[in-house]
Design a protein around this motif. Structure first.
Motif, short mmCIF file in Angstrom:
data_model
loop_
_atom_site.label_atom_id
_atom_site.label_comp_id
_atom_site.label_asym_id
_atom_site.label_seq_id
_atom_site.Cartn_x
_atom_site.Cartn_y
_atom_site.Cartn_z
N UNK A 190 75.48 -6.65 -11.61
CA UNK A 190 76.80 -6.79 -12.21
C UNK A 190 77.73 -5.67 -11.73
N UNK A 191 79.03 -5.94 -11.50
CA UNK A 191 79.94 -4.91 -10.98
C UNK A 191 80.00 -3.64 -11.82
N UNK A 246 83.70 -10.08 -9.72
CA UNK A 246 84.23 -8.78 -10.16
C UNK A 246 85.59 -8.92 -10.84
N UNK A 247 86.21 -10.11 -10.79
CA UNK A 247 87.53 -10.31 -11.39
C UNK A 247 87.52 -11.29 -12.56
N UNK A 248 86.43 -12.03 -12.71
CA UNK A 248 86.34 -13.03 -13.77
C UNK A 248 84.99 -12.89 -14.47
N UNK A 249 84.90 -13.31 -15.73
CA UNK A 249 83.62 -13.24 -16.45
C UNK A 249 82.72 -14.41 -16.08
N UNK A 250 82.50 -14.61 -14.77
CA UNK A 250 81.73 -15.75 -14.30
C UNK A 250 80.55 -15.27 -13.48
N UNK A 288 75.30 -26.29 -7.59
CA UNK A 288 76.01 -25.01 -7.62
C UNK A 288 76.71 -24.94 -8.97
N UNK A 289 76.36 -23.94 -9.75
CA UNK A 289 76.85 -23.87 -11.14
C UNK A 289 77.68 -22.61 -11.35
N UNK A 290 78.65 -22.72 -12.23
CA UNK A 290 79.45 -21.58 -12.67
C UNK A 290 79.15 -21.34 -14.15
N UNK A 291 78.68 -20.13 -14.45
CA UNK A 291 78.29 -19.76 -15.81
C UNK A 291 79.37 -18.87 -16.43
N UNK A 347 77.77 -17.91 -22.32
CA UNK A 347 76.42 -18.12 -21.77
C UNK A 347 76.10 -19.60 -21.56
N UNK A 348 77.05 -20.31 -20.97
CA UNK A 348 76.81 -21.73 -20.69
C UNK A 348 77.52 -22.11 -19.39
N UNK A 349 77.13 -23.26 -18.87
CA UNK A 349 77.71 -23.76 -17.62
C UNK A 349 79.06 -24.40 -17.92
N UNK A 350 80.08 -23.99 -17.17
CA UNK A 350 81.42 -24.56 -17.37
C UNK A 350 81.89 -25.37 -16.16
N UNK A 351 81.28 -25.20 -14.99
CA UNK A 351 81.70 -25.95 -13.81
C UNK A 351 80.49 -26.27 -12.94
N UNK A 352 80.56 -27.43 -12.29
CA UNK A 352 79.60 -27.82 -11.27
C UNK A 352 80.36 -28.09 -9.97
N UNK A 353 79.73 -27.73 -8.86
CA UNK A 353 80.35 -27.95 -7.54
C UNK A 353 79.44 -28.90 -6.77
N UNK A 354 79.88 -30.15 -6.64
CA UNK A 354 79.07 -31.19 -6.02
C UNK A 354 79.53 -31.42 -4.58
N UNK A 355 78.57 -31.58 -3.67
CA UNK A 355 78.93 -31.85 -2.29
C UNK A 355 77.79 -31.61 -1.32
N UNK A 356 76.89 -30.71 -1.62
CA UNK A 356 75.78 -30.44 -0.71
C UNK A 356 74.80 -31.61 -0.70
#
Length: 479
Positions: free
Chosen positions: A178-179, A221-225, A235-238, A243-252
């Motif tokens: 963590x930063x 370092x700029x967002x609480x992610x 690919x998940x963004x927490x 303490x939960x997943x808020x975004x998914x990145x689909x494409x791979x």
């Protein structure tokens, strides 16, 4: 006889001294051009050669002369001009001598009989006086150039094991700090992400959501992610506040093996088994760019502020430097013979290192120029890490850990990782590593399902742990 034989020096020492003396005398001049003052001989040679080779073609045969009579007026003017010059000069264009060449021959100065032909040293000011023909100064014989000096490495204290942390049920494949340097996260083959206290080594939190091995982690370092990727193509963004997943990145199209955040832009870069690096908009989840070109799995990824902003290492044994604005590769580095499994950039310098089964190489940005090899590492290099104290760490699949001096490439420490009691010898590999934000702690994730924290020996000095370094005579290879 025994006493006299023992007093003789060793043959190895005599050969080494002779080789060193020979290199000092002749290696710097190998392949150089010696500019000798032979202008008069060169002038005579050129003049004689021109006359002997082109005398027979001074005048054209009658048949060709008749054909040329019907040529254009411009050609007749040029022939008339050539005949006019024939009367004015001994050698002209019809002799096969160009006007510029003739002027060059006539303008060659006469040799200086007073100059010496002995060995002379190049002036220290670098002006090169006396080196060119006709210049005044020391002789124009052989010029001895200074041999390139190797960089002497800086002494570093050896590293030792500080703490062993257990908790995962599978190979530890991903690490990030963590930063704020208060905690670090690990991802493993048990499909979980665990948050650990860096100072105490205790478990804070366990995050579940992946359905396969977690292969990459990064904390913004700029967002609480926190971002994670795995072999499940996800690919998940927490959100670290809930303490939960808020975004998914689909494409791979296959497993995602590497993940990195851009230092200044709100973009996320992922790469994996499908052989492409995908650039994502962090907020809108849009796949902004697809960087294709590798012929194999991309196993390592590095991002930085200046071009090349993205560097990828692949199983096709190549490294690509990407221009993020243009969306294409700036350079392709093909020095490695084996798969490039690890990349790391220096925290302060504009350089980076790549690790493969053959060796570890250092490169200079932005053009990707080769700098040097880090020799001494064995096994397949799985991970590389560098700190601000110019220490490079490499971890291999056979458990070998090597520490190098970044400037000189000298390996000042080599050791095997300590396997957890009860684990197999095959589970002695090092998969991932990172230094904390201070550079004083090294964290490694290993095949025995443990996390190990290493630190430098505070009691070590240059007297207790001397540096065994000797300069090498041979040139360093690039491949």
């Amino acid at each position: 006889m025994a006493t006299s034989a023992s007093s003789l020096p060793l043959a190895e020492n005599l050969v080494f001294a002779s080789t060193k003396r020979t290199r000092t005398l002749f290696a710097a001049d190998f392949g150089s051009v010696f500019l000798l003052d032979d202008t008069t001989a060169h002038k005579s040679l050129v003049t004689t050669k021109l006359r002997s080779e082109y005398e027979s073609v001074r005048t054209l045969p009658p048949t060709l002369a008749a054909k040329l009579d019907g040529a254009a007026s411009s050609a007749r003017k040029r022939r008339a001009l050539g005949k006019k010059k024939e009367k004015e000069a001994t050698l002209g264009p019809e002799d096969g001598v160009d006007v510029k060449t003739q002027k060059m021959i006539e303008g060659i100065p006469a040799p200086d009989r007073g100059s010496s032909t002995a060995l002379s040293l190049r002036p220290k000011d670098g002006a090169g006086a006396g080196f060119l023909p006709g210049a005044s100064g020391p002789g124009t014989g052989l010029v001895r150039k200074e041999a390139p000096q190797q960089i002497k490495p800086v002494w570093h204290a050896p590293w030792k094991l500080m703490r062993v942390i257990s908790g995962h049920l599978g190979w530890v494949r991903a690490l990030t700090v963590e930063p704020g340097n208060r905690w670090f996260a690990t991802g493993a083959g048990d499909r979980t992400i665990k948050i650990w206290d860096l100072a105490a080594g205790t478990l804070r939190l366990t995050l579940t959501g992946h359905i396969s091995t977690v292969r990459g982690l990064a904390v913004s370092s700029r967002h609480p992610y926190m971002f994670s990727c795995g072999e499940d193509k996800m690919v998940k963004c927490w959100d670290l506040e809930s303490n939960r997943v808020i975004r998914h990145y689909h494409g791979h199209l296959s497993g995602v093996y590497a993940l990195a955040l851009h230092p200044t832009l709100d973009v996320l870069v992922t790469a994996g088994r499908d052989g492409v690096a995908r650039v994502w908009d962090m907020r809108t989840r849009t796949n902004v760019m697809v960087l294709g070109g590798h012929q194999g799995t991309i196993s390592s990824l590095v991002t930085q502020e200046a071009d090349p902003q993205i560097i990828t290492g692949s199983m096709d044994s190549t490294i690509r430097l990407w221009d993020l604005a243009a969306g294409k590769s700036m350079a392709v580095l093909t020095h490695h013979k084996k798969s490039v499994r690890a990349l790391c950039s220096h925290p302060k310098e504009f350089t980076f290192a790549s690790g493969s089964a053959d060796n570890i190489k250092q490169w200079k940005c932005p053009e990707g120029a080769f700098m040097q090899n880090f020799e001494g590492a064995g096994g397949i290099i799985n991970t590389l890490s560098a700190n601000e104290d110019d220490i490079l760490f490499s971890g291999a699949d056979n458990g070998e850990m090597c520490f190098f001096d970044w400037k000189s490439g000298y390996r000042f420490q080599r050791m095997d990782t300590t396997a957890q009691p009860g684990s197999l010898d095959a589970e002695q590999g090092v998969f991932c590593s990172t230094f904390d934000k201070t550079g004083l702690r090294l964290i490694t994730g290993e095949a025995d399902k443990t996390i190990k924290i290493w630190k430098q020996d505070e009691e070590a000095t240059e007297e207790t742990h001397p540096m065994d370094w000797k300069p090498k005579l041979q040139r360093q290879r690039q491949f």
